[in-house]
Design a protein around this motif. Sequence first.
Motif, PDB file in Angstrom:
ATOM      1  N   ASN A  50       0.798  -1.227   0.000  1.00 17.11           N
ATOM      2  CA  ASN A  50       0.000   0.000   0.000  1.00 17.11           C
ATOM      3  C   ASN A  50       0.830   1.276   0.000  1.00 17.11           C
ATOM      4  O   ASN A  50       0.306   2.348   0.333  1.00 17.11           O
ATOM      5  N   TYR A  51       2.096   1.188  -0.343  1.00 17.29           N
ATOM      6  CA  TYR A  51       2.966   2.362  -0.382  1.00 17.29           C
ATOM      7  C   TYR A  51       3.595   2.494  -1.763  1.00 17.29           C
ATOM      8  O   TYR A  51       3.946   1.501  -2.393  1.00 17.29           O
ATOM      9  N   ALA A  52       3.743   3.723  -2.188  1.00 16.99           N
ATOM     10  CA  ALA A  52       4.443   4.023  -3.434  1.00 16.99           C
ATOM     11  C   ALA A  52       5.424   5.154  -3.155  1.00 16.99           C
ATOM     12  O   ALA A  52       5.122   6.097  -2.412  1.00 16.99           O
ATOM     13  N   TYR A 103      11.004  -2.436   0.253  1.00 16.26           N
ATOM     14  CA  TYR A 103      10.910  -3.842   0.626  1.00 16.26           C
ATOM     15  C   TYR A 103      10.386  -3.898   2.048  1.00 16.26           C
ATOM     16  O   TYR A 103      11.042  -3.406   2.982  1.00 16.26           O
ATOM     17  N   GLY A 104       9.198  -4.464   2.236  1.00 19.37           N
ATOM     18  CA  GLY A 104       8.614  -4.527   3.576  1.00 19.37           C
ATOM     19  C   GLY A 104       8.493  -3.145   4.175  1.00 19.37           C
ATOM     20  O   GLY A 104       7.931  -2.238   3.561  1.00 19.37           O
ATOM     21  N   ASP A 105       9.050  -2.960   5.358  1.00 20.38           N
ATOM     22  CA  ASP A 105       9.002  -1.669   6.047  1.00 20.38           C
ATOM     23  C   ASP A 105      10.225  -0.812   5.764  1.00 20.38           C
ATOM     24  O   ASP A 105      10.499   0.142   6.498  1.00 20.38           O
ATOM     25  N   TYR A 106      10.981  -1.136   4.724  1.00 20.61           N
ATOM     26  CA  TYR A 106      12.207  -0.404   4.405  1.00 20.61           C
ATOM     27  C   TYR A 106      12.120   0.285   3.050  1.00 20.61           C
ATOM     28  O   TYR A 106      11.509  -0.224   2.108  1.00 20.61           O
ATOM     29  N   LEU A 107      12.758   1.432   2.983  1.00 16.32           N
ATOM     30  CA  LEU A 107      12.905   2.180   1.745  1.00 16.32           C
ATOM     31  C   LEU A 107      14.387   2.475   1.564  1.00 16.32           C
ATOM     32  O   LEU A 107      15.033   3.032   2.456  1.00 16.32           O
ATOM     33  N   PHE A 108      14.927   2.078   0.430  1.00 13.77           N
ATOM     34  CA  PHE A 108      16.320   2.326   0.077  1.00 13.77           C
ATOM     35  C   PHE A 108      16.328   3.424  -0.994  1.00 13.77           C
ATOM     36  O   PHE A 108      15.605   3.316  -1.986  1.00 13.77           O
ATOM     37  N   VAL A 109      17.132   4.455  -0.766  1.00 11.27           N
ATOM     38  CA  VAL A 109      17.154   5.597  -1.683  1.00 11.27           C
ATOM     39  C   VAL A 109      18.579   5.837  -2.162  1.00 11.27           C
ATOM     40  O   VAL A 109      19.483   6.068  -1.354  1.00 11.27           O
ATOM     41  N   GLY A 110      18.762   5.806  -3.461  1.00  6.68           N
ATOM     42  CA  GLY A 110      20.065   6.104  -4.042  1.00  6.68           C
ATOM     43  C   GLY A 110      20.257   7.600  -4.214  1.00  6.68           C
ATOM     44  O   GLY A 110      19.331   8.322  -4.592  1.00  6.68           O
ATOM     45  N   ALA A 111      21.457   8.048  -3.913  1.00  4.62           N
ATOM     46  CA  ALA A 111      21.879   9.439  -4.130  1.00  4.62           C
ATOM     47  C   ALA A 111      23.238   9.351  -4.813  1.00  4.62           C
ATOM     48  O   ALA A 111      24.278   9.470  -4.175  1.00  4.62           O
ATOM     49  N   HIS A 112      23.221   9.086  -6.100  1.00  7.14           N
ATOM     50  CA  HIS A 112      24.456   8.696  -6.779  1.00  7.14           C
ATOM     51  C   HIS A 112      25.485   9.814  -6.969  1.00  7.14           C
ATOM     52  O   HIS A 112      26.609   9.541  -7.378  1.00  7.14           O
TER      53      HIS A 112
END
Length: 173
Positions: A50-52, A103-112
Amino acid sequence: MNWKKFYVLILLLFTFYFLNAQPAVEMQHLFASNGEALDRYGSAVDINENYAAIGALTQDGIEENTGMVYLYKKNCNEWVEIKQITPDIPKEQSWFGGELKMYGDYLFVGAHLDNEAKLYAGAVYIFHKDEGGPENWGQVAIITAPDAQKDDHFGTSICFDGENLIVGTSWAN
């Protein structure tokens, strides 16, 4: 073209198209609530239950081209913006939000283009849904390459399967 009307068209029914032989239809336009011209809203997108999450890697926020992630929650078949995510310590020109993985309760954010380790070496920021309170999506870690070099662009791509995190470094030697 009106640059202030950047949007991401989310076709949520691709799954239904293949499973139920129904054509995909547009459900909703999602706009950046504080978007400006050339923020690159929609530069990365991901969805988990339910998250985007939608990245805007050149959104100015606190510093120029810091980047931002807009987090939406599905509420009765409508996506509602619930949070604008930035690093705890925003850095100019980091392009935070250029890549996303939920993924699940985690958000991974790239800052390249992040300068955490070296100039434009890049970084991946990790956020947890309940860090700092229910549905707060607070920052829990920053990851950089152990052998970071100038212009590596660590965080260009991200993949996580629940145990293994793979991070792309598009300009590494």
